[in-house]
Write a protein that holds these residues in place. Sequence first.
Motif, PDB file in Angstrom:
ATOM      1  N   ILE A   3      13.593  -0.104  -2.195  1.00  0.00           N
ATOM      2  CA  ILE A   3      12.823  -0.980  -1.263  1.00  0.00           C
ATOM      3  C   ILE A   3      12.027  -0.539  -0.522  1.00  0.00           C
ATOM      4  CG2 ILE A   3      14.363  -2.175  -0.670  1.00  0.00           C
ATOM      5  CD1 ILE A   3      13.333  -4.807  -0.634  1.00  0.00           C
ATOM      6  N   ASN A   4      13.148   0.125   0.647  1.00  0.00           N
ATOM      7  CA  ASN A   4      12.886   0.464   2.105  1.00  0.00           C
ATOM      8  C   ASN A   4      11.862   2.164   1.869  1.00  0.00           C
ATOM      9  OD1 ASN A   4      14.691   2.586   0.923  1.00  0.00           O
ATOM     10  ND2 ASN A   4      15.986   2.982   2.278  1.00  0.00           N
ATOM     11  N   THR A   5      12.024   2.614   1.267  1.00  0.00           N
ATOM     12  CA  THR A   5      11.046   3.905   0.930  1.00  0.00           C
ATOM     13  C   THR A   5       9.055   3.672   1.741  1.00  0.00           C
ATOM     14  OG1 THR A   5       9.715   3.047  -1.088  1.00  0.00           O
ATOM     15  CG2 THR A   5      11.044   5.049  -0.600  1.00  0.00           C
ATOM     16  N   ILE A   6       9.064   1.969   1.590  1.00  0.00           N
ATOM     17  CA  ILE A   6       7.242   1.375   2.476  1.00  0.00           C
ATOM     18  C   ILE A   6       7.956   1.582   4.050  1.00  0.00           C
ATOM     19  CG2 ILE A   6       8.856  -0.984   2.839  1.00  0.00           C
ATOM     20  CD1 ILE A   6       5.867  -2.116   1.999  1.00  0.00           C
ATOM     21  N   LYS A   7       8.797   2.278   4.561  1.00  0.00           N
ATOM     22  CA  LYS A   7       8.862   1.584   5.940  1.00  0.00           C
ATOM     23  C   LYS A   7       8.189   2.752   6.286  1.00  0.00           C
ATOM     24  CE  LYS A   7      13.470   2.798   5.829  1.00  0.00           C
ATOM     25  NZ  LYS A   7      14.818   3.424   7.065  1.00  0.00           N
ATOM     26  N   ASN A   8       7.912   4.173   5.378  1.00  0.00           N
ATOM     27  CA  ASN A   8       7.637   5.514   5.585  1.00  0.00           C
ATOM     28  C   ASN A   8       5.605   4.895   6.092  1.00  0.00           C
ATOM     29  OD1 ASN A   8       8.872   7.234   5.453  1.00  0.00           O
ATOM     30  ND2 ASN A   8       8.319   7.289   3.674  1.00  0.00           N
ATOM     31  N   PHE A   9       5.489   4.121   4.442  1.00  0.00           N
ATOM     32  CA  PHE A   9       4.528   3.426   5.421  1.00  0.00           C
ATOM     33  C   PHE A   9       3.665   2.046   6.298  1.00  0.00           C
ATOM     34  CE2 PHE A   9       4.736   5.472   0.642  1.00  0.00           C
ATOM     35  CZ  PHE A   9       3.076   5.216   1.157  1.00  0.00           C
ATOM     36  N   LEU A  10       4.856   2.054   6.960  1.00  0.00           N
ATOM     37  CA  LEU A  10       4.667   0.708   8.114  1.00  0.00           C
ATOM     38  C   LEU A  10       4.472   1.611   9.627  1.00  0.00           C
ATOM     39  CD1 LEU A  10       6.784  -2.217   6.772  1.00  0.00           C
ATOM     40  CD2 LEU A  10       3.898  -1.663   6.786  1.00  0.00           C
ATOM     41  N   LYS A  11       5.282   2.892   9.415  1.00  0.00           N
ATOM     42  CA  LYS A  11       5.209   3.025  10.732  1.00  0.00           C
ATOM     43  C   LYS A  11       3.808   3.580  11.479  1.00  0.00           C
ATOM     44  CE  LYS A  11       7.660   7.683   9.437  1.00  0.00           C
ATOM     45  NZ  LYS A  11       8.136   8.849   9.342  1.00  0.00           N
ATOM     46  N   PRO A  12       4.416   4.335  12.588  1.00  0.00           N
ATOM     47  CA  PRO A  12       2.346   4.721  13.385  1.00  0.00           C
ATOM     48  C   PRO A  12       2.234   6.201  12.728  1.00  0.00           C
ATOM     49  CG  PRO A  12       3.443   4.148  14.598  1.00  0.00           C
ATOM     50  CD  PRO A  12       4.339   3.889  13.682  1.00  0.00           C
ATOM     51  N   TYR A  13       1.337   7.084  12.654  1.00  0.00           N
ATOM     52  CA  TYR A  13       1.410   8.043  12.038  1.00  0.00           C
ATOM     53  C   TYR A  13       0.944   9.223  12.515  1.00  0.00           C
ATOM     54  CZ  TYR A  13      -0.669  11.959   8.485  1.00  0.00           C
ATOM     55  OH  TYR A  13      -1.345  12.514   8.241  1.00  0.00           O
TER      56      TYR A  13
END
Length: 179
Positions: A3-13
């Motif tokens: 579930i925590n792998t979504i963190k990479n998509f939710l942070k600023p790029y």
Amino acid sequence: MKINTIKNFLKPYSIFENRKTTINHAFANGLARNGIYDEGDVKQALKLLGQVPSRILCVYCNKKAETWDHLQALVMKGEYGGFGNVLGNLVPACKKCNSAKGNKDWRKFVKGLAIDDESKLKITDQLEQYVDHYKISPSNFSDSVIAGNLKNLDRIKKEIFRLMQEADEEIVKIKKALE
């Protein structure tokens, strides 16, 4: 997937932070020596690695190979390492081993594999023989004739990085204006 792998998509790029390595590798690949594809030569290289062309396996874990690993990394500490895309520096690998090895020294990587010491020794001996057969060495960029070209290439790469950072700054401004 966790579930925590979504963190990479939710942070600023960040264009710069996320693509700096890609740009370094692109420049290194541009500078790298290249071999010439000859199927007979590749079959001979695979034979030296104890492989058969009909079933190419990862030299590190013996699973199905999916890519080619550079024994000596193309990029070391952000700079071109001098070794190229040539037989003697390329070995079949699975994506997991290739990614895990990264730009580590292949001997240290093999030493750290979760396999028995006898298997590690076998892999190391086989790769040593492979490297010794091809006698690859890094390109020497100390020639004063190309020093100016290398300086210009480095200037261009730094300018690309500067522009990437500038793009990141503009993106932040745009996002703030949209809030």
